[in-house]
Scaffold this active site. Structure first.
Site, PDB file in Angstrom:
ATOM      1  CD  GLN A   1      45.208  20.718  30.883  1.00  0.00           C
ATOM      2  OE1 GLN A   1      45.779  21.119  29.772  1.00  0.00           O
ATOM      3  NE2 GLN A   1      43.975  21.230  31.296  1.00  0.00           N
TER       4      GLN A   1
ATOM      5  CE1 TYR B   1      39.288  29.198  35.881  1.00  0.00           C
ATOM      6  CE2 TYR B   1      37.821  30.751  34.621  1.00  0.00           C
ATOM      7  CZ  TYR B   1      38.726  30.150  34.620  1.00  0.00           C
ATOM      8  OH  TYR B   1      39.751  29.992  33.672  1.00  0.00           O
TER       9      TYR B   1
ATOM     10  CG  ASP C   1      45.287  26.162  36.835  1.00  0.00           C
ATOM     11  OD1 ASP C   1      45.832  26.596  35.850  1.00  0.00           O
ATOM     12  OD2 ASP C   1      43.801  26.289  36.936  1.00  0.00           O
TER      13      ASP C   1
ATOM     14  CD  GLU D   1      39.308  23.216  22.759  1.00  0.00           C
ATOM     15  OE1 GLU D   1      40.700  22.821  22.784  1.00  0.00           O
ATOM     16  OE2 GLU D   1      39.140  24.210  23.162  1.00  0.00           O
TER      17      GLU D   1
ATOM     18  CE  LYS E   1      45.011  30.308  36.965  1.00  0.00           C
ATOM     19  NZ  LYS E   1      44.902  30.614  35.816  1.00  0.00           N
TER      20      LYS E   1
ATOM     21  CG  ASP F   1      40.876  20.834  26.490  1.00  0.00           C
ATOM     22  OD1 ASP F   1      40.014  21.581  26.480  1.00  0.00           O
ATOM     23  OD2 ASP F   1      42.060  21.243  27.362  1.00  0.00           O
ATOM     24  CG  ASN F   2      44.180  23.285  24.145  1.00  0.00           C
ATOM     25  OD1 ASN F   2      43.722  23.942  23.150  1.00  0.00           O
ATOM     26  ND2 ASN F   2      44.162  23.868  25.422  1.00  0.00           N
TER      27      ASN F   2
END
Lengths: 638, 638
Positions: B296, B510, B331, B396, B236, B367-368
């Site tokens: 991930q 980013y 991504d 999170e 990204k 994360d998540n």
């Protein structure tokens, strides 16, 4: 899951024909959309019936089923990630940004084809048809927007597809009792006081002659104190005196004498044949005869000599009698439930119930269950209800809230409640809100008694006839099940043994009575009318839709009940002050009552027949306790 | 029993040194008086420690213990009928009516003698002594009125006597974490933005040089977004654009490239040695380095080629990328946790945590987690905490309440909460009351973040510097654990990508940044002062004694916290309106605050040092948001 009692350790209770609304929080990790079904089965049926649940908000789902057989039902919730709905949701999200969906469509088409391959004929055709629709592209097939098609896709994919694992919740239990366990009017009386001549010992035959009168009064249950032979050792005399004079009959709860014990009929009342005739006659009149079971013995009970191992012996060799310090009950020996021979003892106690069931009894009032082990009741009630699911057991566990509630958990169908001690508006409101709007409503069915032979509450001692009217109206409308001890009640018998006592002076527990049932100002007409109103109005057949209504006078209580469909609505307004006229303005929750917020409706007082035209939520009421301390209004759209 | 989560299926949580107050409803059938003890043990100790419980009202009993070791403790309640207390109660009741007590005394003397026969030396002597006292009659031995003797009799009879059966409740669990799991100030920053020159890629060395500044600001945890190699495929660009231009660094959450995956350090940040040096320096400064774990992979992650079986493949042969329709994250590939090879996958994921634990990391931000199976987390967290009970995991799981709460149940130490979306007085009051005064407080520890790199809430976009001051004061005083994403926060960075967006314009996710940490009006002085106030005042170290105080202005919120002994009292008063000065009168609950209802006390604003002399519960406050939107008062008896 709701309803649920301690993770399913105890059953909830319902009566025949009732609906069970089940709710559950259903959620999963990850973003899949879910399906949920409510599963239920009667204990006699090995396979589950499934009904779809509806997502009512966020993670909360709801479904319901109706119970149509006595005994135990099991119910649970099954939920699983829905491959179809998750996919459709993805497709719709993507369609908004017009990306190419061919890969998504191909993917789901393949899933449907795989399911079709393992499905039988008509199902396989449906699955193949949907798979073809997916190939025709370019977006979500329009057929898939139809909710019934969506449900079919879910159902067939759950059956044949390789979907995510389904999760089943614990199977919970519901005990289904006869309607009488929920709704009934009880009348307690002493058969020995039913003779037509003063000083004569009444018989079961005398009682049988009174049954039509009780049926005409629209009672459902006639409940008798113990009818067994009464001990002579330690027999109590008039007004609970320590020694009885010759000819005094003793307390019926001092069970057992040379004539027999818990399976015998007191000879002066009659024979076992007389009892069976009584039950048969009652049933013709749609009345149930309820027996009192007091698991204790007089010193003369045959058990005492035949089974000395069932009683606790003190160091001086005597048997431990019942005690509630500073009092000793010399006429009563308790069983030692923890004795070495507890198993034959428990079996014998069970056989007492079986004996009377075989004589036709279906309703039992159990004396002081909190003084026996909880484990005994849980075992006994499960054993008996397995064979006779129509049985009803009323618990007289008038003790602290925790043990009282626990007796309901372990299986009693109904419980005497604290009604006699709740007299102020706030007390009644708080108490019946806590019983009917908490988990308690799932398993504890209160039985409301304004009086019992052992309890003449202060409100009745000091409030005169208006108090008797007020308290029976409260009991009959607040409680789907209520009872009175009569004819002392209708005759407004209000004399206690002393200023701080709640015991009746010259209590029937210790002497024979000969009541005059036909005094001009007795309350039997009111009680009859109340029972008729109860029968005619489904709103009064349950407690779960009881709502207290606002009325800014602390002496007037107002509450409504509605039926399941909210088309039958009863509003009861009671003046709690037996001395003075009270008045005030109602402030009704019209939405709760399913009444129009604008426009008129009728309020018909079912006690007098008078009809009022009401409008809006504010209406004036005025109650003179000398005339009638209450309105029982039927509210109807005009 | 309380506290208890779903019948003991899940553990409650505490931190080192905390007290656990246990309450239980203890009751039995029959009239015996009861004894109850609280039993507890650390998992490493096979034997239970027992502490007596106190009957606090009716059937409710209470007891407590303090946890002094990390890991799991078990706790439960044991209760039994007390032969002694029941007997003493009987005796006292009878003594009032002066009946002969010799039989009762003999009976209990015998019980004590029997117990003495099976007791060892000093205990046997006590029991025999008491037995003799019973023989000396005529009433209850006076020694038996001493409560310590009573407790001894209970204890020895429970040990040696033939008493009623004791009932043990299920053993429940408590997870004991380090204090940092309850109380800590977190600072999130991007190491790659720590370079001192614009456009240079910051390194772990650059970050190390900033650590003393963060330690001086009294932070406890420095939390870093993923520090691993970043994928190139689908990378990204600026402002989340679909394609990156040459030289753009990509999102750190697109983990894995040819240089390595989750166990590697991004080469431009430095080496594993640099990371170990960073952790060591941080620990010298009493700072913890927290790592972000995002399970991930970028398409270039070595796992993707080495373990294709861990990813879901679509019918067209491509790997399923992460999606949140209508968005696709090209991504990022998610793992397929349900794949056939799930066991080696789960083991490998565990090894990622183990790897970083071995480099010295003790705090992880996950994360998540709600997009991975609950079962995975329950297994993983139990596995890791068994070996390293000092670990802290921040969830999170910013999703619906049920999954968010469930992640806390299955073992996360802390949870991001809804603070960013709670801005009005009623919202804050309701939300933090529900978190801190329900069962949730036993296992869900909220972590309050006014901003994150992915979230710039509207209140910060539109409220200017006063809103930044107001929100960090709220977070730091409402939450024992809070954090900010800086230096964007102190610099009041408030530009979003669009009018309805909550994404930062030119987000650090980013691109590289080079912040000027020393602008004159930045908030670092305020933040430092807040962290110092937090450390100095035990009242702010927990949430359980948070109480919202009445103040009749909907723009001013007031709440207090006290320490365990109610000697340290902090009252925070915040103007929630960043535009206007607001004022009002407090209406403090002085009893809750352990302050005198008559007489004066001091209220010292710890932000400014100003001292006020207050009296009673009504005191005037006025807050100009341009100066400072809040008072953080220390209340002390004058």
């Amino acid at each position: 899951m709701f309803p649920e009692i301690e993770g399913g350790r105890y059953a909830i209770k319902r009566t025949l024909g009732e609906q069970i609304c089940v709710e559950a929080d259903v959620f999963a990790d990850r973003a899949d959309l879910l399906c949920a079904v409510l599963k239920y089965r009667h204990e006699s049926v090995p396979t589950w019936t499934e009904v779809p649940m509806r997502n009512i908000n966020e993670d909360r789902w709801s479904g319901s089923f109706r119970v149509t057989n006595l005994g135990t039902y099991f119910y649970t919730v099954k939920a699983w990630p829905s491959a179809f709905r998750s996919w459709a949701h993805r497709i719709q999200g993507k369609a908004e940004v017009a990306v190419d969906l061919s890969s998504e469509l191909a993917e789901f088409g393949l899933l449907l084809q795989q399911a079709a391959a393992s499905a039988s004929r008509p199902d396989a055709e449906c699955l193949s048809h949907w798979a073809e629709l997916c190939q025709s592209g370019p977006g979500l097939p329009s057929e898939f927007n139809d909710e019934s098609i969506r449900a079919d896709i879910d159902r067939l994919l759950a059956r044949y597809g390789r979907c995510g694992t389904a999760a089943d919740y614990n199977a919970l239990r519901v005990t289904v009792d006869p309607v009488l366990a929920r709704f009934g009017a009880w009348y307690q009386l002493f058969p020995r006081s039913c003779a037509t001549q003063p000083k004569a010992h009444g018989t079961l035959g005398d009682l049988e002659r009174l049954l039509p009168r009780l049926a005409d009064m629209s009672f459902d249950v006639v409940y008798l104190p113990p009818i067994h032979p009464i001990g002579r050792s330690g027999r109590k005399g008039r007004n609970n005196s320590l020694t009885a004079h010759a000819g005094e009959p003793g307390s019926p709860w001092a069970i057992g004498a040379s004539e027999g014990g818990h399976k015998s009929v007191h000879p002066e009342l009659g024979t076992l044949d007389d009892f069976r005739a009584l039950v048969a006659r009652a049933r013709q009149l749609k009345l149930e005869i309820a027996l009192d079971v007091a698991l204790q013995c007089s010193p003369d009970h045959p058990y005492v000599t035949q089974h000395p191992e069932w009683f606790r012996r003190r160091p001086d060799g005597t048997i431990q009698c019942a005690e509630s310090p500073p009092y000793r009950y010399e006429d009563v020996f308790p069983f030692d439930f923890d004795c070495v021979a507890w198993r034959p003892l428990w079996d014998e106690l069970k056989s007492i119930f079986v004996f009377w069931i075989e004589q036709g009894v279906r309703v039992f009032r159990v004396d002081n269950p909190h003084t026996k082990p909880f484990a005994f009741w849980e075992w006994l009630l499960a054993e008996l209800k397995r064979q006779w699911p129509e049985l009803i057991f009323l618990s007289e566990g008038l003790t602290r809230p925790n043990p009282m509630i626990h007796l309901a958990r372990v299986g009693f169908s109904q419980s005497y409640d604290y009604f006699p001690w709740r007299t102020a508006k706030a007390e009644l409101t708080d108490y019946y809100t806590s019983l009917n709007h908490s988990d308690l409503k799932e398993f504890l069915r209160p039985s409301l008694w304004p009086n019992t032979p052992q309890l003449l509450p202060p409100i009745l001692q000091h409030g005169g006839r208006p108090a008797f009217m007020m308290r029976v109206i409260l009991a009959a409308t607040l409680g789907a099940t209520y009872g009175i001890y009569g004819p002392a009640y209708e005759l407004c018998e209000d004399r206690a043994t002393g200023p701080n006592s709640v015991a009746y002076l010259n209590s029937e527990q210790y002497e024979l009575k000969c009541w005059n049932w036909d005094t001009p100002d007795n309350l039997s007409t009111l009680v009859t009318r109340l029972n008729q109103i109860r029968r005619a109005n489904p709103a009064l057949h349950g407690n779960s839709r009881l709502r207290f209504q606002t009325l800014a006078n602390e002496h007037i209580i107002a509450y409504s009940k509605t039926d399941e469909h909210k088309t039958n609505r009863i509003l009861t307004v009671v003046n709690l002050d037996p001395q003075h006229t009270q008045s005030g303005w109602t402030s009704l929750d019209l939405a709760e009552l399913n009444l129009p917020s604008g426009g008129a409706y009728t309020a018909q007082d079912l006690l007098t027949g008078t009809k009022y035209l009401w409008e809006g939520n504010r209406n004036y009421v005025r109650l003179d306790p000398q005339l009638c301390p209450a309105h029982v209004f039927l509210l109807e759209c005009a």
